[in-house]
Design an enzyme around this catalytic site. Structure first.
Site, PDB file in Angstrom:
ATOM      1  N   GLN A  37       0.842  -1.192   0.000  1.00 42.29           N
ATOM      2  CA  GLN A  37       0.000   0.000   0.000  1.00 42.29           C
ATOM      3  C   GLN A  37       0.880   1.245   0.000  1.00 42.29           C
ATOM      4  O   GLN A  37       1.141   1.833   1.046  1.00 42.29           O
ATOM      5  CB  GLN A  37      -0.901  -0.038   1.243  1.00 42.29           C
ATOM      6  CG  GLN A  37      -1.939   1.023   1.304  1.00 42.29           C
ATOM      7  CD  GLN A  37      -3.077   0.748   0.347  1.00 42.29           C
ATOM      8  OE1 GLN A  37      -3.380  -0.383   0.034  1.00 42.29           O
ATOM      9  NE2 GLN A  37      -3.701   1.795  -0.121  1.00 42.29           N
ATOM     10  N   PHE A  38       1.339   1.671  -1.175  1.00 42.04           N
ATOM     11  CA  PHE A  38       2.238   2.823  -1.236  1.00 42.04           C
ATOM     12  C   PHE A  38       1.575   4.092  -0.733  1.00 42.04           C
ATOM     13  O   PHE A  38       2.237   5.024  -0.283  1.00 42.04           O
ATOM     14  CB  PHE A  38       2.798   3.018  -2.654  1.00 42.04           C
ATOM     15  CG  PHE A  38       1.851   3.673  -3.612  1.00 42.04           C
ATOM     16  CD1 PHE A  38       1.892   5.038  -3.827  1.00 42.04           C
ATOM     17  CD2 PHE A  38       0.914   2.919  -4.324  1.00 42.04           C
ATOM     18  CE1 PHE A  38       1.020   5.646  -4.724  1.00 42.04           C
ATOM     19  CE2 PHE A  38       0.051   3.512  -5.205  1.00 42.04           C
ATOM     20  CZ  PHE A  38       0.087   4.879  -5.409  1.00 42.04           C
ATOM     21  N   THR A  39       0.255   4.154  -0.753  1.00 37.53           N
ATOM     22  CA  THR A  39      -0.437   5.375  -0.325  1.00 37.53           C
ATOM     23  C   THR A  39      -0.305   5.641   1.169  1.00 37.53           C
ATOM     24  O   THR A  39      -0.647   6.735   1.629  1.00 37.53           O
ATOM     25  CB  THR A  39      -1.931   5.345  -0.721  1.00 37.53           C
ATOM     26  OG1 THR A  39      -2.550   4.220  -0.112  1.00 37.53           O
ATOM     27  CG2 THR A  39      -2.100   5.285  -2.217  1.00 37.53           C
TER      28      THR A  39
END
Length: 145
Positions: free
Chosen positions: A78-80
Site C-alpha cells: 500500500q504505497f499510499t
C-alpha cells in the site's frame, strides 16, 4: 516501513474479480515502504506483526498475539500509506519507495513472517486490488519501524 494493521475475522484481496489471497481470523496488514527501508526493517516489522498483542484473552484483555492465536496474516502492499496531504488537496507520494525497492521489501517481509511460522496470504504488487475485510472489533493500529 509502516503498516496499517487491522484485527480481522476474515479478509481477502481480489484482482480483476478473482480472489488471490484470503485469511480467516488474524491480521489484515496494509504495508508501505519508504526510501530508507531495508531488509533489517522488514525483519523488524515481521517480528512486530507476529508478536503484537492485540487479540483478547479469556479476561477480555488485549494480551495475545497472532502467534499465540494461530491466526493468519494478509499482507497487501500500500504505497499510499506514505501519501503526504499536508499541502493542498492532492497527495504527494514522494516519500514512497520506488516499485523495484518496495516489491523486494514486501517479499522480504512475507518471507520473514513465514520463517516465524506465520500463515501468510498476499495481494499482487502493483495490481489494482480490492481488499475486503470483516473487522474483529474496531481494532486498527499504525505500526512503524
Amino acid at each position: 516501513m509502516r503498516a496499517l494493521v487491522q484485527r480481522a475475522a476474515s479478509a481477502r484481496v481480489r484482482v480483476e474479480g478473482e480472489v488471490i489471497g484470503e485469511i480467516g481470523p488474524g491480521l489484515c496488514c496494509l504495508v508501505g515502504v519508504t526510501h530508507d527501508d531495508d531488509a533489517g526493517k522488514a525483519k523488524k516489522l515481521a517480528a512486530k506483526l507476529w508478536n503484537l498483542r492485540i487479540f483478547t484473552n479469556e479476561n477480555d484483555h488485549m494480551n495475545l498475539s497472532v502467534a499465540d492465536t494461530s491466526g493468519e496474516l494478509l499482507v497487501v502492499s500500500q504505497f499510499t500509506l506514505y501519501g503526504d496531504v499536508s499541502r493542498g488537496r492532492r497527495p504527494s507520494f514522494l516519500a514512497a519507495a520506488a516499485p523495484d525497492q518496495a516489491s523486494v521489501l514486501i517479499d522480504r517481509l512475507v518471507a520473514e513472517l513465514r520463517s516465524l511460522g506465520a500463515t501468510v496470504a498476499t495481494g499482487s504488487f502493483g495490481a489494482m486490488m480490492a481488499v475486503e475485510l470483516t473487522n474483529d472489533g474496531p481494532v486498527t493500529f499504525m505500526v512503524e519501524v
